[in-house]
Every structure is written in C-alpha cells, then in structure tokens.
Design a protein around this motif. Structure first.
Motif, short mmCIF file in Angstrom:
data_model
loop_
_atom_site.label_atom_id
_atom_site.label_comp_id
_atom_site.label_asym_id
_atom_site.label_seq_id
_atom_site.Cartn_x
_atom_site.Cartn_y
_atom_site.Cartn_z
N GLU A 135 0.86 -1.19 0.00
CA GLU A 135 0.00 0.00 0.00
C GLU A 135 0.89 1.24 0.00
O GLU A 135 1.81 1.35 0.78
CB GLU A 135 -0.92 -0.01 1.23
CG GLU A 135 -1.70 1.29 1.44
CD GLU A 135 -2.56 1.71 0.25
OE1 GLU A 135 -3.38 0.90 -0.21
OE2 GLU A 135 -2.39 2.85 -0.25
N ARG A 136 0.54 2.17 -0.90
CA ARG A 136 1.37 3.38 -1.00
C ARG A 136 1.16 4.34 0.17
O ARG A 136 2.03 5.10 0.53
CB ARG A 136 1.13 4.09 -2.33
CG ARG A 136 -0.28 4.56 -2.51
CD ARG A 136 -0.49 5.19 -3.87
NE ARG A 136 -1.91 5.21 -4.17
CZ ARG A 136 -2.44 5.59 -5.29
NH1 ARG A 136 -1.68 5.98 -6.28
NH2 ARG A 136 -3.74 5.59 -5.48
N LYS B 168 -20.05 8.98 5.10
CA LYS B 168 -21.21 8.63 5.92
C LYS B 168 -21.18 9.33 7.27
O LYS B 168 -22.22 9.67 7.82
CB LYS B 168 -21.32 7.12 6.08
CG LYS B 168 -22.23 6.48 5.06
CD LYS B 168 -21.66 6.28 3.70
CE LYS B 168 -22.04 7.21 2.62
NZ LYS B 168 -21.31 6.93 1.36
N GLY C 297 3.84 0.21 -5.63
CA GLY C 297 4.24 -1.06 -6.23
C GLY C 297 4.06 -1.06 -7.74
O GLY C 297 3.07 -0.54 -8.25
N ASP D 222 -12.57 -2.04 -7.94
CA ASP D 222 -12.83 -0.98 -8.92
C ASP D 222 -12.03 -1.17 -10.20
O ASP D 222 -12.48 -0.78 -11.28
CB ASP D 222 -12.46 0.40 -8.33
CG ASP D 222 -13.50 0.91 -7.33
OD1 ASP D 222 -14.44 0.16 -7.01
OD2 ASP D 222 -13.36 2.07 -6.87
#
Ligand code: FAD
Ligand code: NAD
Length: 469
Positions: A36-37, A54, A118, A315
């Motif tokens: 994860e960046r 929310k 990555g 996504d």
C-alpha cells in the motif's frame, strides 16, 4: 529467488478488495504480503470514501432533522458548527479507529505490510518504492491486483485548491458560501447534501437529463423534489462550458437550454463526474497483464486475469465501483488461490445513494426491463400510507418490487426514503433466495416499521393488501 522478500501471495492495494483478499488468503494458510502506498490501510473506502462521507452525512441529517422538527413544534437554534471538531471526530473517532483496527488485524494474521508504490517488474516480481526512494522487491507465486480507482479530472479545469475532488470535499477546509457540484451522480449528491446542511448554497450541474442516471426515475423524483427545495439550483441537461479560477471565486459558464446565461461565481467547485481505474499505473505490461484503454483489467468469474497466476478485483476490474463488490470478489480470488473451486456468482449487487432521502436499488430496474423487453410485473407501495413514515415526518418515500411475470419471483427492488439502504437488504436476500410475492407477503413484519413497506408492496402484487397503515 533474487527478491528482497518472497511470498506465496502478494496483494497490491489495501482497499476493501485488497485487505479482504489478504486477510482471507492468510486465514487459508497462505503467506501474504500486502502493498500500500499510503501510511494507513483501507484504501479509498475507509480513508476518503464510504466511511468519512457517511460520518458527515450523519451530521448533515442531524442538522436538517433538528431544523425540520420546528415544523412540529420543537425548535432548536441555528447550529453552531465547529469545523475543527467535526474534522477531528471524522478523522480520529471514525476513520482512525477503523484503519488502526485494520493494521492490528493484519498483524494478528501475520500479513506483512510493505509501504510504497508497487509496480510489476516481471510476472513474478513487484518492486515497491517507498517515499524515501528505497526499493523493496517482492517475489510471489500469486498476485491479486486491487489498486482501485481515482477521481476523473474535469477536462480543462485549472489547478486551484478551490476546485476539489471528493477527497478535497471530505477534507472540509471550510464551508463555502456557494458550492457548484459538477456531476449529479452519487458522490456529487452525497457531498452536496453534506455542504447544504452545513450552510452552503449548493448548485448541481448534470449533463444528462436526470440525477443518478442509473436509477429508475420514480425513485429519483422524491429526492430531486427535496433537493430542489434545499439546494440553490439543479441544472439538468447542462454542460459546463468554461471554468476559470479568479481571485474572487471560480467563474463558471454553462451551455444548454436551462443553463444560466451569465457567468456564475462560486467559492468552491466539486468535480464528481466518475472515477477511473488505476490499471495504467502498476507496470501491468511487465507482468503481461492486459489492461484496456480506460485502465480496466479484464477477469474471468474466478477473478483471474489473462495471466493465470495473477488475479484482479474491485474498482480496477469494472463497474459497479462499490466496496461490497470488491470484498466479495476478494474472497473469491483468495479462495481460488488456496485451491477452492469457487467463482463470483452474485445475482445482484445492491446500490445505495446515502442522500436524504436515500435511494437504494438492486437487480432489474424498470428502465432496464423496458429496454430489454423483459416480461415483468411491478408493485409499488407509497410511504404516504405507512404509519411509521408519517410518524417520522418522512412520507415522501416509496418501496417498489419488480417480479418476473412468469415465475412471480422478485427480480428487482427499488426504495426511496429514509433508511432505504438498510431496508433494501431484505429485498436483496429475497432475490438471492428466489422468493416470490407470496413469501414476502406471508412473512410477518413488525408494525410499525418501514420494513413493512416491503411486505405491503408484495401484498399489493398479491391483491391481499387491506389496512395499509
Ligand atoms: P480502493 O479502495 O481504491 O483501494 C486501492 C488502494 O490501492 C488504495 O489504497 C491505493 O492507495 C492503493 N494503490 C493503488 N495503486 C497502488 C500502487 N501502485 N502501489 C501501492 N498501492 C497502490 N462504495 C460503496 O460501496 N459505498 C459507499 O458508500 C461509497 N462511498 C464512496 C464515497 C466516495 C467519496 C468515494 C470516492 C467512493 C465511494 N465508494 C463507495 C466507492 C468505494 O470507495 C470503492 O468502490 C472501493 O474503495 C473500491 O475498493 P478497491 O479495493 O477496489 O480499491
Ligand atoms: P457517477 O458515475 O456515479 O456519477 C457521475 C455523474 O456525473 C453522472 O451522473 C454523469 O452523467 C455526470 N457527468 C459526467 N461528466 C459530466 C460533465 N462533464 N458535466 C456534468 N455532468 C457530468 O460517479 P461519481 O458520483 O463520481 O462516483 C464515482 C464512483 O464511486 C461511482 O462508480 C460510485 O459507484 C462510487 N460511489 C458509490 C457511493 C455509494 O455507494 N453510496 C458513494 C460514492 C461513490
């Protein structure tokens, strides 16, 4: 091999898709590295998407309900908004708790988190570049690409911090006097709802002829009616012709029949015209993974890309871009890697706009049924006849069920109204389980609840409805 770290499974991206895949793979006994960046796990959804939006929508609802309660004899004063406290609550008590929880869960499962950007360097290696430039190479047997999506930029818009995407809007730098929302989809209307409640004059410009184009029009009507009352202006079938950032505000001109003729000046602009996948930024070509022109990666029902040991989820594999779709795909990918014979087989994926009122739908829509020439029957129950809806002063809602004409099974559902998102779950289960109107109508629902409206809609279809209140 010749990598710094070697692992059985590597997951690229830690959003709902990525962390779910990593955790599931670890639970199935795999050795897992999660890349994860950003410094926190959770991706768009936890950090700058579903969850913080929310939290702010909850605040918005409290404000508007307090305001509208004055119509029933109880008045509160004008709300005092402490933006710093609101931001802190959202960041620390909501988002912070969840992302910290994820880090803890990763640790408990023995998932190794590598922070940095990555990129594939070969079909069996990803190089991760940290913020300080340090590169760590990760060799893997299987990879799961879960690199998500990013906001689409408005073509030709100048670089200016007053022109925001959803991340900027969630940061809540201030409450602009006048806000223009470009794109009347879910993000635009959710964030517009937040800012309107906080005190902005909100306008929406949408180039299609309706808001949230994917939903049936009868579900959108009550939302639009309320928004027309609360918002400054809703401009449909209208295009933004030009945007200029000037000292006194963002100057916007419009094109279209109903468009303002003059240039309008806004304090801030939210661009919410859709999201595009991150497929082009991960070095996919070095692994031989096919990425289409728009950046999507094609997968089969087992979430496998064209390279058999590399999977993709969320996504980045296509619409709908929803967190709950990503998590279900994630489990499939992890399980297939662990040798299970499974595939992604959802009958329906629910959609919810957490606006006020909420709009929720799943399965076949009426519009789609018409377009495809499907033989359907529908039954719609107006909340004006619901005792519970009247007693919470929100009778504008409606609950609609769509049935297959031949089998009488529920194949679609649409709800507009307070809590529609929660209410939809029963209809989703009904569709998944092949229930018909009889099943729903004969199931005793507690009175007085909004959930009864599903039973009532089924009874309308059956011709058995009596006392609707
Ligand atoms: P993402 O959540 O996008 O995560 C991808 C991760 O990969 C990111 O953390 C990113 O930093 C990382 N990454 C990407 N490339 C690299 C790389 N090369 N190296 C290292 N890391 C990388 N959906 C809902 O279902 N309900 C909602 O209420 C909802 N509200 C939303 C509100 C907003 C404002 C937005 C923007 C979105 C909302 N969504 C909602 C959509 C939801 O956030 C996404 O569908 C979901 O986050 C997709 O999950 P994902 O795992 O595919 O990717
Ligand atoms: P969207 O595709 O839902 O809506 C974009 C809207 O902008 C559409 O109505 C489109 O017609 C309009 N549009 C596009 N270009 C335009 C232009 N140039 N001028 C005016 N209007 C224009 O996209 P979004 O609202 O940005 O959301 C992105 C994604 O995030 C969606 O896929 C959605 O599924 C997801 N999301 C989901 C939730 C949720 O589930 N509650 C909340 C937020 C976001």
């Amino acid at each position: 091999g010749d990598s710094d770290i070697n692992t059985e499974v590597v997951v690229l991206g830690s959003g709902p898709g990525g962390y779910t895949a990593a955790f599931r793979a670890a639970d199935l006994g795999k050795q897992v590295v999660l890349i994860e960046r950003y410094s926190t796990l959770g991706g768009v959804c936890l950090n700058v998407g579903c969850i913080p939006s929310k939290a702010l929508l909850h605040t918005a609802k409290v404000i508007t309900e307090a305001e509208e309660t004055s119509l029933h004899g109880v008045s509160f004063g004008k709300p005092k908004i402490d933006l710093e406290a609101l931001r802190a609550w959202k960041a620390n008590d909501v988002v912070g708790k969840l992302t910290a929880g994820l880090a803890q869960m990763a640790k408990q499962r023995g998932v190794t988190v590598v922070q940095g950007v990555g990129k594939f360097t070969s079909p069996h290696q990803i190089a991760v570049t940290a913020a300080d430039g340090k590169v760590t190479t990760v060799g893997f047997q299987n990879a799961i690409i879960a690199a998500g999506s990013q906001a689409t930029k408005f073509p030709g818009a100048p670089e200016d911090e007053r022109i925001m995407d959803s991340t900027g809007a969630l940061a809540l730098a201030d409450v602009p006097k006048r806000l223009l929302v470009i794109g009347g989809g879910i993000i635009g209307l959710e964030m517009g709802t937040v800012y309107e409640a906080l005190g902005s004059k909100v306008s929406v410009v949408e180039f299609m002829d309706g808001l949230i184009p994917g939903a049936d029009r009868d579900l959108i009507r009550p939302l639009q009616k309320r928004m027309e009352k609360r918002f400054e202006r809703i401009m449909l079938s209208t295009k933004v012709a030009n945007i200029e950032a000037k000292k006194d505000g963002i100057h916007v001109s419009f094109e279209g029949e109903n468009a303002p003729k003059e240039i309008e000046v806004y304090d801030r602009v939210l661009v919410s015209i859709g999201r595009r996948p991150n497929g082009k930024n991960i070095g996919a070509e070095n692994a031989g993974v096919a990425v289409d022109d728009r950046g999507f990666i094609t997968v089969d029902k087992q979430m496998r890309t064209n390279v058999p040991h590399i999977f993709a989820i969320g996504d980045i594999v296509g619409q709908p871009m929803l967190a709950h779709k990503a998590t279900h795909e994630a489990k499939v990918a992890a399980e297939v890697i662990a040798g299970h014979k499974v595939e992604f087989q959802a009958m329906v994926i629910p959609s919810v706009a957490y606006t006020d009122p909420e709009v929720a739908w799943a399965g076949v829509t009426e519009t789609e049924a018409k377009a495809k020439g499907l033989e359907i029957e529908k039954a719609s129950f107006p909340w004006a006849a619901s005792g519970r809806a009247l007693s919470i002063a929100r009778s504008e809602g409606a609950t609609k069920l769509i049935f297959d004409k031949e089998t009488h099974r529920v194949i679609g559902a649409g709800i507009v109204g307070t809590n529609a998102g929660e209410l939809l779950a029963e209809a989703v289960l009904a569709i998944e389980m092949g229930a018909d109107a009889h099943d729903l109508g004969l199931t005793i629902h507690a009175h007085p609840t909004l959930s009864e409206t599903i039973c009532f809609a089924a009874e309308i279809k059956e011709g058995t409805i009596t006392d609707m209140l």
